[in-house]
Design a protein around this motif. Structure first.
Motif, mmCIF file in Angstrom:
data_model
loop_
_atom_site.group_PDB
_atom_site.id
_atom_site.type_symbol
_atom_site.label_atom_id
_atom_site.label_comp_id
_atom_site.label_asym_id
_atom_site.label_seq_id
_atom_site.Cartn_x
_atom_site.Cartn_y
_atom_site.Cartn_z
ATOM 1 N N GLU A 1 0.833 -1.211 0.000
ATOM 2 C CA GLU A 1 0.000 0.000 0.000
ATOM 3 C C GLU A 1 0.865 1.258 0.000
ATOM 4 O O GLU A 1 0.534 2.248 -0.661
ATOM 5 C CB GLU A 1 -0.923 -0.010 1.214
ATOM 6 C CG GLU A 1 -2.010 -1.049 1.128
ATOM 7 C CD GLU A 1 -2.753 -1.205 2.443
ATOM 8 O OE1 GLU A 1 -3.915 -1.675 2.426
ATOM 9 O OE2 GLU A 1 -2.173 -0.889 3.519
ATOM 10 N N LEU A 2 1.981 1.210 0.726
ATOM 11 C CA LEU A 2 2.866 2.367 0.742
ATOM 12 C C LEU A 2 3.500 2.588 -0.632
ATOM 13 O O LEU A 2 3.596 3.726 -1.109
ATOM 14 C CB LEU A 2 3.954 2.169 1.803
ATOM 15 C CG LEU A 2 4.915 3.349 1.980
ATOM 16 C CD1 LEU A 2 4.167 4.616 2.394
ATOM 17 C CD2 LEU A 2 5.996 3.006 3.017
ATOM 18 N N ALA A 3 3.908 1.508 -1.274
ATOM 19 C CA ALA A 3 4.466 1.638 -2.623
ATOM 20 C C ALA A 3 3.429 2.207 -3.581
ATOM 21 O O ALA A 3 3.724 3.084 -4.410
ATOM 22 C CB ALA A 3 4.969 0.286 -3.113
ATOM 23 N N ALA A 4 2.178 1.724 -3.483
ATOM 24 C CA ALA A 4 1.111 2.230 -4.355
ATOM 25 C C ALA A 4 0.866 3.711 -4.110
ATOM 26 O O ALA A 4 0.634 4.478 -5.057
ATOM 27 C CB ALA A 4 -0.167 1.433 -4.126
ATOM 28 N N LEU A 5 0.942 4.133 -2.851
ATOM 29 C CA LEU A 5 0.763 5.552 -2.533
ATOM 30 C C LEU A 5 1.872 6.398 -3.147
ATOM 31 O O LEU A 5 1.602 7.416 -3.809
ATOM 32 C CB LEU A 5 0.747 5.731 -1.012
ATOM 33 C CG LEU A 5 0.798 7.183 -0.510
ATOM 34 C CD1 LEU A 5 -0.465 7.935 -0.916
ATOM 35 C CD2 LEU A 5 0.989 7.216 1.010
ATOM 36 N N MET A 6 3.121 5.982 -2.971
ATOM 37 C CA MET A 6 4.247 6.792 -3.439
ATOM 38 C C MET A 6 4.345 6.799 -4.970
ATOM 39 O O MET A 6 4.893 7.725 -5.560
ATOM 40 C CB MET A 6 5.555 6.283 -2.830
ATOM 41 C CG MET A 6 5.589 6.353 -1.301
ATOM 42 S SD MET A 6 5.164 7.999 -0.646
ATOM 43 C CE MET A 6 6.597 8.934 -1.172
ATOM 44 N N GLU A 7 3.815 5.756 -5.594
ATOM 45 C CA GLU A 7 3.831 5.706 -7.056
ATOM 46 C C GLU A 7 2.584 6.321 -7.673
ATOM 47 O O GLU A 7 2.456 6.360 -8.896
ATOM 48 C CB GLU A 7 3.972 4.250 -7.524
ATOM 49 C CG GLU A 7 5.304 3.625 -7.154
ATOM 50 C CD GLU A 7 5.377 2.150 -7.501
ATOM 51 O OE1 GLU A 7 4.614 1.730 -8.400
ATOM 52 O OE2 GLU A 7 6.172 1.432 -6.867
ATOM 53 N N ASN A 8 1.683 6.825 -6.832
ATOM 54 C CA ASN A 8 0.424 7.384 -7.327
ATOM 55 C C ASN A 8 0.600 8.865 -7.689
ATOM 56 O O ASN A 8 -0.072 9.740 -7.171
ATOM 57 C CB ASN A 8 -0.682 7.209 -6.273
ATOM 58 C CG ASN A 8 -2.028 7.725 -6.742
ATOM 59 O OD1 ASN A 8 -2.623 8.577 -6.115
ATOM 60 N ND2 ASN A 8 -2.501 7.210 -7.864
ATOM 61 N N LEU A 9 1.527 9.112 -8.628
ATOM 62 C CA LEU A 9 1.671 10.474 -9.133
ATOM 63 C C LEU A 9 0.500 10.797 -10.058
ATOM 64 O O LEU A 9 -0.206 9.907 -10.551
ATOM 65 C CB LEU A 9 2.993 10.619 -9.867
ATOM 66 C CG LEU A 9 4.255 10.379 -9.026
ATOM 67 C CD1 LEU A 9 5.508 10.493 -9.887
ATOM 68 C CD2 LEU A 9 4.331 11.344 -7.849
ATOM 69 N N GLY A 10 0.297 12.072 -10.315
ATOM 70 C CA GLY A 10 -0.892 12.510 -11.051
ATOM 71 C C GLY A 10 -1.056 11.851 -12.397
ATOM 72 O O GLY A 10 -2.162 11.455 -12.793
ATOM 73 N N GLY A 11 0.050 11.721 -13.148
ATOM 74 C CA GLY A 11 -0.040 11.135 -14.477
ATOM 75 C C GLY A 11 -0.254 9.641 -14.471
ATOM 76 O O GLY A 11 -0.557 9.052 -15.522
ATOM 77 N N ASN A 12 -0.104 8.998 -13.283
ATOM 78 C CA ASN A 12 -0.365 7.565 -13.167
ATOM 79 C C ASN A 12 -1.694 7.299 -12.476
ATOM 80 O O ASN A 12 -1.945 6.176 -12.033
ATOM 81 C CB ASN A 12 0.748 6.865 -12.385
ATOM 82 C CG ASN A 12 2.083 6.913 -13.096
ATOM 83 O OD1 ASN A 12 3.105 7.243 -12.508
ATOM 84 N ND2 ASN A 12 2.083 6.596 -14.395
ATOM 85 N N CYS A 13 -2.528 8.312 -12.404
ATOM 86 C CA CYS A 13 -3.839 8.178 -11.767
ATOM 87 C C CYS A 13 -4.906 8.481 -12.811
ATOM 88 O O CYS A 13 -5.115 9.639 -13.179
ATOM 89 C CB CYS A 13 -3.961 9.135 -10.585
ATOM 90 S SG CYS A 13 -5.533 9.012 -9.701
ATOM 91 N N VAL A 14 -5.549 7.459 -13.314
ATOM 92 C CA VAL A 14 -6.457 7.631 -14.445
ATOM 93 C C VAL A 14 -7.641 8.526 -14.093
ATOM 94 O O VAL A 14 -8.113 9.305 -14.939
ATOM 95 C CB VAL A 14 -6.910 6.250 -14.970
ATOM 96 C CG1 VAL A 14 -7.784 5.508 -13.974
ATOM 97 C CG2 VAL A 14 -7.601 6.389 -16.306
ATOM 98 N N THR A 15 -8.144 8.434 -12.872
ATOM 99 C CA THR A 15 -9.289 9.273 -12.502
ATOM 100 C C THR A 15 -8.877 10.741 -12.414
ATOM 101 O O THR A 15 -9.634 11.626 -12.819
ATOM 102 C CB THR A 15 -9.885 8.807 -11.160
ATOM 103 O OG1 THR A 15 -8.868 8.834 -10.151
ATOM 104 C CG2 THR A 15 -10.435 7.393 -11.275
ATOM 105 N N THR A 16 -7.676 10.986 -11.900
ATOM 106 C CA THR A 16 -7.184 12.367 -11.845
ATOM 107 C C THR A 16 -7.045 12.943 -13.241
ATOM 108 O O THR A 16 -7.474 14.074 -13.507
ATOM 109 C CB THR A 16 -5.824 12.415 -11.115
ATOM 110 O OG1 THR A 16 -6.005 12.018 -9.754
ATOM 111 C CG2 THR A 16 -5.221 13.821 -11.160
#
Length: 798
Positions: free
Chosen positions: A284-299
């Motif tokens: 979950e921590l890795a998913a959070l840190m890798e959740n940059l804006g361009g890797n977030c489809v909903t964003t």
């Protein structure tokens, strides 16, 4: 957008991530190896774009929008088309193989719906801005008023921003009031050789702002934004903002446990932020840190949906290269591939059962719901988006050739005559030039047809009654697009305008002029335009050392060879005005053809396919031939050559010339005519078409058709075997030197191989031995040439 729609986008994103990577893996590790080399395919570059492209294609786009896909994200594009039924499994399985989907999206070689070919980085970015200007040009005309305006969109790798042509395009866009253009930057901060320099984009952002672009930074994804609202979230956000690019990439590659240790070491035991970290597992921590804006489809979907204006917009989307895969963040991942072991583990992680790798909806729980969603995606709802427009009638073209005139002046006169008329063809002509409109003879056309701008702008010189040969009036009705001194933009604009019939359903006849030596400055964009099968006319003028006083910097040498070797373009270099008129009338038809690929057995050229046209013209006035009694020259001018002086039965020498040196060749023939009465003079208008027909006929004979004979063979085969050819051109001698190989005739080529200098035409012609005396001397030395074939120690030129 509803929660259900967001979930469908997330499902599509994962399907595209799998299909694109499986296609690459299959090509490199499963498909039989023939050459023993890596096939490649850019898994990491695709992964960093998958969320952006999912949000774009399945949420933001409308059918009238056009996209230039980042070259290294082509597997995602092909996966999108495969998911939507626009690409075949057979071609996907043959990715980067013969007949398979292309390495980079191609309008002409891929079967899926490619708007702009990409490959040479930076050019796909620039053409979107020029296409938007073309769209405005069409929309402003009565015949284009029904056009629905779309957004011209480029998906850009951050390393592409090193390409200089991008900044040339920014300036051109500002001058032409650019709108309806999006550039979406995949800011993964990694290039082929390393990590992008810290702080670079803050400087690039200022450049975009200076040219009137909106800049939208998309740094944090939905998970990160939610975490920032938790106690201690402000400290985590501050750490992310301060973390160097290289460090962030390395931590991503090492995973959740290392993220945890590094964050705790850096932030210390601070209670709230420590709790924020400890509440999450390593995954979950890795998913959070890798959740940059361009890797977030909903964003990304929400950001795109929020744009409600037509101003040019640059989206800076922070991403992780290789996102969602075992090679995410590694600095070598640009050309790297997952190993077989890594991929097997990743397949399990992605939930794809063995044997279902190619299934478009493998692993999807709600297949029916997803199919319903896909059926209603606006971008794909109207089917293929390749338009067509009917061919335009071409009026008869003539030019007064009763006086001395140059081919450049004749070109200007032909366009001026078209401007005076009311033909449909003239209405659809778009002219352009990189700040050399007046010196390339476009002035009369522009004075009559005006310059294009969305808003009218008067010429102050006219208002103040100041005499000037140029009437520089801007109007929406104008048909000339003014460009600055950037040849790359010239060819990008010609490329965009030359696709107008396909992109916008409105045919244009684009004509660009440029100083001939500076064709080379835009050569990458010229090749790019031809690769897309754009249709345009490029006029290189003035040309050669014939532009004598301007010196070597403005004297072209190799451009005739460019004309011969460039695919997709027919190159001509006429000497006389009547030849030019014939060629231009033919060219306006040729630029509109899109027919069968069957060869014309008269020449073995595939003229029904059509293409672009390159005219190499000169400022040198020549005495014109008397009005031609027979029409042999008309067909010969189009096919590439005709006999200006037919050789007699005992011909021992033929002088073959191309272009402005016609008078020197004719004079040389007259000088030696008393002793060699059967001499022939071959007027070559297109070494390109002669050579293409010759090689095509040879291929046909190799297939078994022994009767295939090209135009140049029909001209030269009747000559006696001991006849010699003396060729001359104001350009590289190799342009015509190959003529001797057609029927085995000894050939002495004259031309220009080195940079010129200032002087008179006569000075430089003598210096380079393309004058009449040098040509005649070569003819007189042919006896020495015969001895040289027996004794190689005898020099041809002492």
């Amino acid at each position: 957008m509803t929660r259900s729609q967001h979930q469908h986008l997330k499902t599509i994103e994962q399907r595209l991530l799998w299909l694109s990577h499986w296609m690459i893996h299959h090509a490199n590790h499963i498909r039989p190896k023939v050459d023993g080399i890596k096939t490649g395919g850019h898994q990491a570059s695709s992964a960093s774009m998958v969320s952006i492209m999912t949000a774009l294609y399945f949420s933001a786009l409308r059918p009238e929008d056009r996209v230039a896909v980042k070259p290294h994200a082509s597997p995602i594009f092909h996966a999108i088309q495969y998911l939507m039924g626009n690409q075949s499994r057979e071609k996907m399985e043959n990715f980067r193989g013969y007949g398979g989907v292309q390495s980079y999206p191609s309008r002409t070689k891929d079967i899926d719906d490619v708007d702009f070919s990409t490959g040479s980085v930076g050019l796909g970015v620039g053409i979107t801005a020029l296409a938007s200007i073309v769209q405005d040009f069409v929309k402003a005309k009565e015949w284009g008023a029904d056009l629905r305006l779309g957004r011209m969109i480029a998906l850009v790798g951050d390393a592409e921003l090193d390409e200089g042509n991008i900044y040339e395009t920014l300036q051109e866009g500002w001058k032409n009031e650019l709108r309806n253009t999006w550039w979406i930057i995949d800011y993964n901060r990694q290039s082929l050789d390393g990590i992008v320099r810290e702080g670079l984009f803050s400087r690039i952002e200022k450049i975009f702002d200076a040219f009137g672009w909106d800049v939208v930074r998309i740094k944090y994804g939905a998970l990160q934004r939610a975490a920032f609202e938790e106690p201690g979230g402000d400290k985590l956000r501050d750490w992310i903002d301060r973390c160097p690019n290289q460090e962030y990439a390395a931590l991503t590659f090492m995973g959740g446990a290392v993220w945890r240790r590094h964050l705790m070491d850096d932030l210390g035991d601070q209670g709230d932020v420590s709790s924020l970290i400890e509440r999450r597992s390593d995954a979950e921590l890795a998913a959070l840190m890798e959740n940059l804006g361009g890797n977030c489809v909903t964003t990304m979907a929400d950001i795109f949906a929020a744009i409600d204006h037509d101003r040019p917009t640059c989206f800076l989307a922070y991403t992780i290269k290789g996102w969602g895969t075992p090679i995410a963040g590694h600095k070598d991942n640009h050309g790297g591939l997952m190993t077989t072991k890594q991929f097997a583990e990743w397949q399990t992680h992605m939930g794809i059962a063995p044997g279902e790798e190619w299934e478009p909806l493998a692993g999807v729980a709600d297949k029916a719901g997803l199919r319903t969603f896909l059926a209603e995606v606006p971008f794909f709802a109207s089917g293929p988006r390749r338009h067509m427009d009917s061919r335009l009638a071409v009026p008869g073209i003539e030019v007064d050739s009763t006086r001395e005139i140059s081919t450049q002046a004749a070109f200007g006169k032909i366009l001026d005559d078209l401007a005076k008329g009311a033909s449909t063809l003239a209405e659809r002509i778009l002219t352009t030039s990189p700040d050399v409109t007046g010196t390339t003879s476009l002035g009369p056309w522009v004075n009559r047809r005006k310059l294009f701008a969305r808003d009218a702008r008067a010429d102050a010189f006219i208002e103040h009654r100041i005499p000037s040969t140029a009437k520089w009036e801007f109007t929406p009705r104008g048909q000339h697009v003014e460009l600055g001194i950037a040849e790359m933009n010239l060819f990008l604009l010609l490329g965009a305008a030359g696709l107008s019939h396909s992109l916008f359903g409105k045919r244009l006849i684009p004509i660009g002029t440029v100083y001939d030596p500076f064709v080379c400055r835009g050569l990458d964009a010229l090749n790019y335009a031809c690769y897309q099968d754009a249709r345009f006319m490029i006029v290189g003028t003035p040309s050669g050392v014939t532009l004598a006083p301007e010196g070597g910097a403005h004297q072209s040498i190799g451009t005739p060879l460019i004309g011969m070797s460039q695919d997709g373009i027919a190159a001509f270099e006429p000497a006389f005005a009547d030849e030019l008129a014939v060629i231009m009338e033919w060219a306006f038809h040729y630029m509109q053809r899109d027919g069968e690929n069957d060869p014309d057995e008269r020449t073995w050229l595939r003229d029904e396919t059509g293409g672009s046209v390159y005219l190499r013209l000169s400022t040198k006035p020549l005495e014109q031939p008397l009005k031609r009694v027979d029409d042999d020259y008309r067909q010969g001018a189009i096919d590439g050559a005709y006999w200006l002086r037919k050789p007699g039965p005992n011909c021992t020498v033929v002088i073959a010339y191309q272009g402005a040196v016609a008078d020197e060749a004719i004079a040389a023939a007259g000088m030696i005519g008393e002793t060699r009465r059967d001499i022939g003079v071959l007027a070559v208008t297109s070494a390109d078409r002669l050579n293409a027909g010759w090689t095509a006929a040879q291929r046909e004979r190799a297939r078994g058709n022994r009767n295939a004979r090209s135009h140049v063979e029909n001209l030269l085969l009747p000559l006696p075997g001991d006849c010699a050819l003396v060729t001359v051109i104001d350009g590289h001698p190799a342009t015509l030197a190959w003529l001797g190989a057609v029927a085995g005739h000894r050939t002495i080529p004259h031309g220009v191989e080195h940079f010129g200098q200032t002087g008179t035409i006569a000075d430089l012609y003598r210096h380079f031995r393309i004058d009449r005396n040098s040509i005649a001397a070569s003819v007189n030395e042919l006896t020495v040439g015969k001895r040289a074939r027996l004794d190689p120690l005898v020099p041809l030129y002492p």
